[in-house]
Design a protein around this motif. Structure first.
Motif, PDB file in Angstrom:
ATOM      1  N   GLN A 162     -44.475   7.795 -59.401  1.00 51.26           N
ATOM      2  CA  GLN A 162     -43.249   7.376 -60.059  1.00 51.26           C
ATOM      3  C   GLN A 162     -42.658   8.504 -60.892  1.00 51.26           C
ATOM      4  O   GLN A 162     -41.441   8.729 -60.886  1.00 51.26           O
ATOM      5  N   SER A 163     -43.505   9.219 -61.622  1.00 50.87           N
ATOM      6  CA  SER A 163     -43.015  10.320 -62.446  1.00 50.87           C
ATOM      7  C   SER A 163     -42.399  11.409 -61.578  1.00 50.87           C
ATOM      8  O   SER A 163     -41.351  11.978 -61.923  1.00 50.87           O
ATOM      9  N   THR A 164     -43.047  11.685 -60.440  1.00 51.40           N
ATOM     10  CA  THR A 164     -42.504  12.691 -59.520  1.00 51.40           C
ATOM     11  C   THR A 164     -41.127  12.276 -59.017  1.00 51.40           C
ATOM     12  O   THR A 164     -40.182  13.086 -59.005  1.00 51.40           O
ATOM     13  N   ALA A 165     -40.997  11.015 -58.607  1.00 57.36           N
ATOM     14  CA  ALA A 165     -39.711  10.533 -58.104  1.00 57.36           C
ATOM     15  C   ALA A 165     -38.652  10.557 -59.197  1.00 57.36           C
ATOM     16  O   ALA A 165     -37.496  10.938 -58.959  1.00 57.36           O
ATOM     17  N   MET A 166     -39.022  10.173 -60.407  1.00 55.94           N
ATOM     18  CA  MET A 166     -38.090  10.140 -61.526  1.00 55.94           C
ATOM     19  C   MET A 166     -37.597  11.540 -61.871  1.00 55.94           C
ATOM     20  O   MET A 166     -36.402  11.770 -62.080  1.00 55.94           O
ATOM     21  N   LEU A 167     -38.530  12.496 -61.895  1.00 58.62           N
ATOM     22  CA  LEU A 167     -38.141  13.869 -62.242  1.00 58.62           C
ATOM     23  C   LEU A 167     -37.353  14.527 -61.109  1.00 58.62           C
ATOM     24  O   LEU A 167     -36.450  15.326 -61.360  1.00 58.62           O
ATOM     25  N   ALA A 173     -40.794  18.954 -58.692  1.00 64.40           N
ATOM     26  CA  ALA A 173     -40.992  17.667 -59.354  1.00 64.40           C
ATOM     27  C   ALA A 173     -42.412  17.143 -59.183  1.00 64.40           C
ATOM     28  O   ALA A 173     -42.914  16.423 -60.051  1.00 64.40           O
ATOM     29  N   GLN A 174     -43.092  17.499 -58.091  1.00 65.64           N
ATOM     30  CA  GLN A 174     -44.444  17.010 -57.885  1.00 65.64           C
ATOM     31  C   GLN A 174     -45.389  17.553 -58.950  1.00 65.64           C
ATOM     32  O   GLN A 174     -46.175  16.814 -59.547  1.00 65.64           O
ATOM     33  N   GLN A 175     -45.301  18.850 -59.182  1.00 64.22           N
ATOM     34  CA  GLN A 175     -46.141  19.444 -60.231  1.00 64.22           C
ATOM     35  C   GLN A 175     -45.740  18.917 -61.603  1.00 64.22           C
ATOM     36  O   GLN A 175     -46.603  18.564 -62.422  1.00 64.22           O
ATOM     37  N   LEU A 232     -46.511  15.560 -66.480  1.00 63.79           N
ATOM     38  CA  LEU A 232     -45.990  14.520 -67.364  1.00 63.79           C
ATOM     39  C   LEU A 232     -47.029  13.415 -67.573  1.00 63.79           C
ATOM     40  O   LEU A 232     -47.274  12.979 -68.707  1.00 63.79           O
ATOM     41  N   VAL A 233     -47.652  12.974 -66.490  1.00 63.68           N
ATOM     42  CA  VAL A 233     -48.673  11.926 -66.605  1.00 63.68           C
ATOM     43  C   VAL A 233     -49.858  12.427 -67.426  1.00 63.68           C
ATOM     44  O   VAL A 233     -50.431  11.684 -68.231  1.00 63.68           O
ATOM     45  N   ALA A 234     -50.231  13.686 -67.247  1.00 52.43           N
ATOM     46  CA  ALA A 234     -51.340  14.250 -68.029  1.00 52.43           C
ATOM     47  C   ALA A 234     -51.009  14.241 -69.524  1.00 52.43           C
ATOM     48  O   ALA A 234     -51.874  13.930 -70.359  1.00 52.43           O
ATOM     49  N   ALA A 289     -42.639  11.025 -79.870  1.00 55.64           N
ATOM     50  CA  ALA A 289     -43.487  11.984 -79.150  1.00 55.64           C
ATOM     51  C   ALA A 289     -43.095  12.061 -77.680  1.00 55.64           C
ATOM     52  O   ALA A 289     -42.994  13.153 -77.098  1.00 55.64           O
ATOM     53  N   LEU A 290     -42.853  10.921 -77.063  1.00 51.05           N
ATOM     54  CA  LEU A 290     -42.526  10.891 -75.642  1.00 51.05           C
ATOM     55  C   LEU A 290     -41.134  11.449 -75.375  1.00 51.05           C
ATOM     56  O   LEU A 290     -40.903  12.055 -74.319  1.00 51.05           O
ATOM     57  N   THR A 291     -40.216  11.261 -76.297  1.00 52.13           N
ATOM     58  CA  THR A 291     -38.884  11.857 -76.148  1.00 52.13           C
ATOM     59  C   THR A 291     -38.996  13.376 -76.094  1.00 52.13           C
ATOM     60  O   THR A 291     -38.359  14.041 -75.263  1.00 52.13           O
ATOM     61  N   ALA A 292     -39.836  13.928 -76.974  1.00 48.44           N
ATOM     62  CA  ALA A 292     -40.036  15.377 -76.983  1.00 48.44           C
ATOM     63  C   ALA A 292     -40.672  15.853 -75.681  1.00 48.44           C
ATOM     64  O   ALA A 292     -40.284  16.894 -75.125  1.00 48.44           O
ATOM     65  N   VAL A 293     -41.645  15.083 -75.176  1.00 51.58           N
ATOM     66  CA  VAL A 293     -42.298  15.448 -73.915  1.00 51.58           C
ATOM     67  C   VAL A 293     -41.294  15.408 -72.758  1.00 51.58           C
ATOM     68  O   VAL A 293     -41.211  16.347 -71.958  1.00 51.58           O
ATOM     69  N   LEU A 294     -40.537  14.331 -72.666  1.00 53.33           N
ATOM     70  CA  LEU A 294     -39.548  14.207 -71.586  1.00 53.33           C
ATOM     71  C   LEU A 294     -38.485  15.306 -71.672  1.00 53.33           C
ATOM     72  O   LEU A 294     -38.054  15.847 -70.658  1.00 53.33           O
ATOM     73  N   ARG A 295     -38.069  15.623 -72.904  1.00 53.48           N
ATOM     74  CA  ARG A 295     -37.055  16.672 -73.063  1.00 53.48           C
ATOM     75  C   ARG A 295     -37.577  18.011 -72.541  1.00 53.48           C
ATOM     76  O   ARG A 295     -36.819  18.815 -71.991  1.00 53.48           O
ATOM     77  N   GLY A 296     -38.873  18.222 -72.691  1.00 55.32           N
ATOM     78  CA  GLY A 296     -39.456  19.461 -72.182  1.00 55.32           C
ATOM     79  C   GLY A 296     -39.400  19.561 -70.668  1.00 55.32           C
ATOM     80  O   GLY A 296     -39.371  20.668 -70.105  1.00 55.32           O
ATOM     81  N   PHE A 297     -39.390  18.401 -69.991  1.00 53.00           N
ATOM     82  CA  PHE A 297     -39.345  18.409 -68.525  1.00 53.00           C
ATOM     83  C   PHE A 297     -37.939  18.353 -67.966  1.00 53.00           C
ATOM     84  O   PHE A 297     -37.625  19.031 -66.996  1.00 53.00           O
ATOM     85  N   VAL A 298     -37.079  17.537 -68.574  1.00 53.27           N
ATOM     86  CA  VAL A 298     -35.760  17.323 -67.956  1.00 53.27           C
ATOM     87  C   VAL A 298     -34.620  17.903 -68.777  1.00 53.27           C
ATOM     88  O   VAL A 298     -33.473  17.899 -68.333  1.00 53.27           O
ATOM     89  N   GLY A 299     -34.917  18.405 -69.979  1.00 49.53           N
ATOM     90  CA  GLY A 299     -33.876  18.968 -70.797  1.00 49.53           C
ATOM     91  C   GLY A 299     -33.123  17.884 -71.545  1.00 49.53           C
ATOM     92  O   GLY A 299     -33.348  16.689 -71.351  1.00 49.53           O
ATOM     93  N   PRO A 300     -32.187  18.264 -72.418  1.00 52.73           N
ATOM     94  CA  PRO A 300     -31.444  17.280 -73.210  1.00 52.73           C
ATOM     95  C   PRO A 300     -30.541  16.428 -72.334  1.00 52.73           C
ATOM     96  O   PRO A 300     -30.076  16.870 -71.282  1.00 52.73           O
ATOM     97  N   ARG A 301     -30.309  15.206 -72.742  1.00 54.17           N
ATOM     98  CA  ARG A 301     -29.404  14.286 -72.041  1.00 54.17           C
ATOM     99  C   ARG A 301     -28.408  13.710 -73.035  1.00 54.17           C
ATOM    100  O   ARG A 301     -28.734  13.476 -74.175  1.00 54.17           O
TER     101      ARG A 301
END
Length: 204
Positions: free
Chosen positions: A137-142, A150-152, A157-159, A192-204
């Motif tokens: 799911q995380s791979t598909a979302m990213l 996105a796979q890596q 992200l899950v880790a 905490a999760l907002t910061a993690v997600l921002r690191g992967f997908v950037g600001p929204r």
């Protein structure tokens, strides 16, 4: 086996695992926890290995129900959420994690015990398939968000999320974070999760 008896015995075994660890998981301990006559658990699960496998199946089933109830699609064919609001997505994940830390705490601890046992019995890991759905799911979302590789990134992200959960249950976070099951804990997890997600997908 009747579904209600399966749930009763495996839920009792989950509580035994959470409170006494893998070494404390015996047929008699499950009988006592379930308030059933001695020999009931062994009548349904002849060996300790079959009992552990049943517990693993129960944990996996309950985890899937939580992911569905928390609106975190995990099964093949589920719609991929489009990230338009990082904090809203983080809040959704935070609610699930907070549940696994509070009302689902015993199951989370039992899951960790089973994962450690799986280092010696790989077939248990296959049944548990821990993280497979969330990584997919995380791979598909990213990927939908345009994240390169996105796979890596999904695995990473899950880790990160798993590490956050473990820290709150067994690490230093258990002493310093807000109590599980509270608005304060969900807010802290969301930050905490907002910061993690921002690191992967950037600001929204």
């Amino acid at each position: 086996m009747p579904a209600d008896r399966f749930a009763l015995l495996t839920d009792a075994a989950i509580d035994v695992l959470a409170e006494e660890g893998m070494r404390g998981l015996t047929h008699r301990a499950v009988d006592r926890r379930a308030a059933l006559p001695e020999g009931t658990t062994s009548a349904y699960f002849r060996t300790r290995k079959s009992l552990i496998e049943a517990v693993v199946r129960r944990i996996a089933d309950l985890d899937r129900l939580d992911l569905q109830a928390g609106q975190l699609p995990g099964d093949a064919g589920d719609p991929v959420p489009v990230i338009t609001d990082l904090e809203a997505m983080a809040a959704t994940i935070a609610r699930v994690l907070d549940g696994w830390m509070s009302v689902g705490r015993n199951r989370t601890l039992a899951r960790y015990a089973c994962l450690l046992e799986a280092t010696h019995h790989p077939e248990i890991r296959t049944i548990l398939a821990y993280g497979d759905a969330s990584r997919a799911q995380s791979t598909a979302m990213l990927a939908a968000a345009g994240v390169p590789d996105a796979q890596q990134a999904g695995r990473h992200l899950v880790a990160c999320i798993d590490g956050l959960l473990f820290d709150r249950l067994a690490g230093a976070g258990a002493r310093t974070a807000p109590p599980p099951g509270t608005d304060a804990n969900r807010a802290d997890l969301t930050a905490a999760l907002t910061a993690v997600l921002r690191g992967f997908v950037g600001p929204r």
